[in-house]
Design a protein around this motif. Structure first.
Motif, mmCIF file in Angstrom:
data_model
loop_
_atom_site.group_PDB
_atom_site.id
_atom_site.type_symbol
_atom_site.label_atom_id
_atom_site.label_comp_id
_atom_site.label_asym_id
_atom_site.label_seq_id
_atom_site.Cartn_x
_atom_site.Cartn_y
_atom_site.Cartn_z
ATOM 1 N N ARG A 147 0.728 -1.197 -0.086
ATOM 2 C CA ARG A 147 0.041 -0.021 -0.087
ATOM 3 C C ARG A 147 0.822 1.240 -0.014
ATOM 4 N N SER A 148 2.015 1.014 0.201
ATOM 5 C CA SER A 148 3.063 2.394 0.178
ATOM 6 C C SER A 148 3.575 2.568 -1.101
ATOM 7 N N ILE A 149 3.312 1.574 -2.007
ATOM 8 C CA ILE A 149 3.788 1.986 -3.514
ATOM 9 C C ILE A 149 2.983 3.045 -4.234
ATOM 10 N N PRO A 150 3.722 4.036 -4.488
ATOM 11 C CA PRO A 150 2.812 5.413 -5.201
ATOM 12 C C PRO A 150 2.373 4.989 -6.565
ATOM 13 N N GLU A 151 1.406 6.058 -7.018
ATOM 14 C CA GLU A 151 1.164 6.250 -8.323
ATOM 15 C C GLU A 151 1.878 7.259 -9.080
ATOM 16 N N PRO A 152 2.250 7.135 -10.103
ATOM 17 C CA PRO A 152 2.113 5.778 -11.002
ATOM 18 C C PRO A 152 2.748 4.890 -10.457
ATOM 19 N N VAL A 153 2.567 3.600 -10.613
ATOM 20 C CA VAL A 153 3.087 2.359 -10.235
ATOM 21 C C VAL A 153 4.531 2.102 -11.053
ATOM 22 N N PRO A 154 5.513 1.989 -10.229
ATOM 23 C CA PRO A 154 6.761 2.017 -10.641
ATOM 24 C C PRO A 154 6.743 0.734 -11.280
ATOM 25 N N PRO A 155 7.786 0.303 -12.339
ATOM 26 C CA PRO A 155 8.056 -0.739 -13.031
ATOM 27 C C PRO A 155 8.461 -1.881 -12.184
ATOM 28 N N PHE A 156 9.045 -1.609 -10.939
ATOM 29 C CA PHE A 156 9.707 -2.544 -10.318
ATOM 30 C C PHE A 156 8.967 -3.381 -9.572
ATOM 31 N N ALA A 157 7.433 -2.656 -9.429
ATOM 32 C CA ALA A 157 6.522 -3.197 -8.396
ATOM 33 C C ALA A 157 5.921 -4.418 -9.251
ATOM 34 N N LEU A 158 5.782 -4.428 -10.400
ATOM 35 C CA LEU A 158 4.906 -5.505 -11.086
ATOM 36 C C LEU A 158 5.288 -6.871 -10.885
ATOM 37 N N PRO A 159 6.482 -7.169 -10.540
ATOM 38 C CA PRO A 159 6.683 -8.558 -10.158
ATOM 39 C C PRO A 159 6.411 -8.779 -8.752
ATOM 40 N N LEU A 160 6.380 -7.828 -7.840
ATOM 41 C CA LEU A 160 5.840 -7.990 -6.392
ATOM 42 C C LEU A 160 4.152 -7.953 -6.426
ATOM 43 N N ILE A 161 3.463 -7.376 -7.514
ATOM 44 C CA ILE A 161 2.154 -7.455 -7.362
ATOM 45 C C ILE A 161 1.745 -8.633 -8.033
ATOM 46 N N ARG A 162 2.476 -9.521 -8.894
ATOM 47 C CA ARG A 162 1.917 -10.635 -9.362
ATOM 48 C C ARG A 162 2.393 -11.801 -8.117
ATOM 49 N N LYS A 163 3.658 -11.634 -7.454
ATOM 50 C CA LYS A 163 3.474 -12.525 -6.319
ATOM 51 C C LYS A 163 2.736 -12.389 -5.188
ATOM 52 N N ALA A 164 2.282 -11.055 -5.042
ATOM 53 C CA ALA A 164 1.227 -10.830 -3.916
ATOM 54 C C ALA A 164 0.000 -11.292 -4.332
ATOM 55 N N LEU A 165 -0.437 -11.487 -5.520
ATOM 56 C CA LEU A 165 -1.795 -11.988 -5.773
ATOM 57 C C LEU A 165 -1.809 -13.438 -5.492
ATOM 58 N N GLU A 166 -1.009 -14.094 -5.130
ATOM 59 C CA GLU A 166 -0.946 -15.373 -4.810
ATOM 60 C C GLU A 166 -0.206 -15.679 -3.214
ATOM 61 N N ASP A 167 -0.464 -14.475 -2.786
ATOM 62 C CA ASP A 167 -0.031 -14.368 -1.042
ATOM 63 C C ASP A 167 -0.989 -15.371 -0.378
ATOM 64 N N PRO A 168 -0.639 -16.064 0.655
ATOM 65 C CA PRO A 168 -1.566 -16.763 1.535
ATOM 66 C C PRO A 168 -2.279 -16.006 2.517
ATOM 67 N N ASP A 169 -2.115 -14.789 2.587
ATOM 68 C CA ASP A 169 -2.903 -13.731 3.350
ATOM 69 C C ASP A 169 -3.769 -12.934 2.497
ATOM 70 N N HIS A 170 -5.361 -13.171 2.539
ATOM 71 C CA HIS A 170 -6.286 -12.435 1.670
ATOM 72 C C HIS A 170 -6.012 -11.125 1.681
ATOM 73 N N GLY A 171 -5.842 -10.514 2.854
ATOM 74 C CA GLY A 171 -5.658 -9.126 2.796
ATOM 75 C C GLY A 171 -4.373 -8.695 1.933
ATOM 76 N N VAL A 172 -3.286 -9.175 1.944
ATOM 77 C CA VAL A 172 -2.346 -8.721 1.172
ATOM 78 C C VAL A 172 -2.799 -9.074 -0.387
ATOM 79 N N SER A 173 -3.521 -10.365 -0.570
ATOM 80 C CA SER A 173 -3.882 -10.335 -1.985
ATOM 81 C C SER A 173 -4.836 -9.380 -2.340
#
Length: 231
Positions: A147-173
């Motif tokens: 939630r600290s990642i700013p807009e516009p979303v920087p390119p380095f964040a895309l792999p983190l977002i993909r991984k977080a979509l599979e996070d075991p915690d639903h709040g993180v997902s």
């Protein structure tokens, strides 16, 4: 409400109230920590910040089970974390300045929370810290890092977002879904639809569906929902 609470204590009562809050913050029970934090939020000053940080560290050190049940609350962090963070935020307005060094999850959580929703730029070490702790920390820190990642979303964040979509915690997902819709990157549609096809938490499904639609999913989104009608 905070101003009313503060005025409820006569000046002569403030020192014993702060002392009681300090004792509560030294305990282990979440309700005690939440109450102590609320008292400091009402009448504390910057000198109380260390007690709050110590309580926050202990709360985060307690084994925390990922929120994976459809009945789990993923809209807020578990008690006493929100109360402690609100008190620390209030003390920042009363002169408390966190140190530059980040030691322990409490300081990391406070760091990420302080940046959530703020416009860029970010501090020098921000990318390194997010890349590390968005995947290697307790779920409150993982979620706050996203939630600290700013807009516009920087390119380095895309792999983190993909991984977080599979996070075991639903709040993180769910936080990753919210961030996905801000990227404009249609490559995230597939993992969003995969999440829609398998998960059951209503708030997570709503956020994933909204993100997929925002990124241009049309027929495939409708098909995914149609396949779940029997669930």
């Amino acid at each position: 409400r905070r101003r009313l609470a503060a005025r409820a204590f006569a000046p002569r009562l403030v020192p014993p109230v702060r002392a009681l809050a300090s004792r509560l913050l030294a305990r282990k029970e979440p309700a005690d920590l939440a109450l102590g934090a609320a008292m400091i939020q009402a009448v504390g000053d910057k000198d109380d910040a260390q007690s709050l940080l110590a309580a926050l560290d202990r709360a985060l050190a307690t084994p925390v089970v990922n929120r994976h049940d459809p009945r789990d609350n993923i809209l807020d962090l578990p008690t006493p974390l929100p109360e402690l963070l609100r008190a620390l935020k209030e003390l920042r307005g009363r002169g408390f300045q966190p140190g530059e060094g980040l030691s322990g999850e409490a300081q990391l959580l406070l760091y990420f929370e302080s940046l959530a929703g703020a416009p860029p730029p970010r501090p020098a070490r921000f990318q390194q810290l997010v890349e590390t702790f968005a995947v290697n920390a307790s779920f409150p820190v993982r979620e706050a890092a996203l939630r600290s990642i700013p807009e516009p979303v920087p390119p380095f964040a895309l792999p983190l977002i993909r991984k977080a979509l599979e996070d075991p915690d639903h709040g993180v997902s769910r936080a990753a879904c919210t961030l996905s819709r801000k990227t404009g990157d249609r490559s995230l549609v597939r993992p969003l639809l995969a999440l829609l096809a398998t998960e059951h938490h209503p708030f997570l499904l709503r956020e994933a569906s909204d993100a997929a639609r925002e990124l241009g999913a049309g027929t495939e989104l409708l098909t995914t929902w149609a396949d779940r009608l029997g669930d």
